[in-house]
Design an enzyme around this catalytic site. Sequence first.
Site, mmCIF file in Angstrom:
data_model
loop_
_atom_site.group_PDB
_atom_site.id
_atom_site.type_symbol
_atom_site.label_atom_id
_atom_site.label_comp_id
_atom_site.label_asym_id
_atom_site.label_seq_id
_atom_site.Cartn_x
_atom_site.Cartn_y
_atom_site.Cartn_z
ATOM 1 N N ASP A 7 0.883 -1.112 -0.012
ATOM 2 C CA ASP A 7 0.234 0.005 -0.001
ATOM 3 C C ASP A 7 1.199 1.273 0.136
ATOM 4 O OD1 ASP A 7 -2.543 1.541 0.289
ATOM 5 O OD2 ASP A 7 -1.810 1.552 2.463
ATOM 6 N N ASP A 9 -0.107 5.031 0.905
ATOM 7 C CA ASP A 9 -0.370 6.094 1.637
ATOM 8 C C ASP A 9 -0.264 5.608 3.184
ATOM 9 O OD1 ASP A 9 -0.753 8.077 -0.354
ATOM 10 O OD2 ASP A 9 -2.860 7.100 -0.584
ATOM 11 N N ASP A 179 -1.427 -0.186 5.960
ATOM 12 C CA ASP A 179 -1.439 0.463 7.490
ATOM 13 C C ASP A 179 -2.904 0.425 7.747
ATOM 14 O OD1 ASP A 179 -3.021 3.602 7.100
ATOM 15 O OD2 ASP A 179 -2.023 2.548 5.175
#
Length: 218
Positions: A7, A9, A179
């Site tokens: 991922d 961001d 995250d």
Amino acid sequence: MTLAIFDLDNTLLAGDSDHAWGEFLVEEGIVDAEEYRKANDRFYHEYLNGELDILHYLGFALEPLASHNMDQLLDWRNTFMDKKVRPMMLSKAAELLDRHRDQGHTLMIITATNRFVTEPIAEALGIEHLIATEPELVNGRYTGEVAGIPSFQDGKVERLNAWLEAHGKNLDGAWFYSDSHNDVPLLKVVSNPVAVDPDPTLEALARDQGWQILSLRD
């Protein structure tokens, strides 16, 4: 081939490039400051809370791309990279990417943020393969619409499966770093799920499932 998927961001970056692009548009006077910032912040909190209507959000996020010609957009994007993105880059993320490269793994970013924003970030990180939400482009101009399935939540799995089929690859031994609890669908299908500076929901799940948890924050 072993895939190492990331991922973007708040995983490889110490911040959210999609939200930062909206902030940049406000700061540069490209959009109405008060109304755009209010909407940008509202959508971001909906994302964090797992309540985001992705198509509703994309109608908002892609409108500025449709309102300006490509030369102007690219000029703004270069400034955005210098002002907003490079300060979010993490040395520990670069080290992690290098460890996977040293093992001969194939690196990929898969992100819900659109390709216009994320393509130069993937290039700056030296990651060849990018699956991102695709803004529709007609005759060299963005339409404000989405082309295909947004790479968000279950859409990340769908888009990745399509990529694997097109390239004759599989997920044997694959890694995925994220995250966000929004990425649980993809975390559940890889051999090596890793929660990176996870939100509270993902952290609780990772601990319950015995997934690795790490921090890339400097």
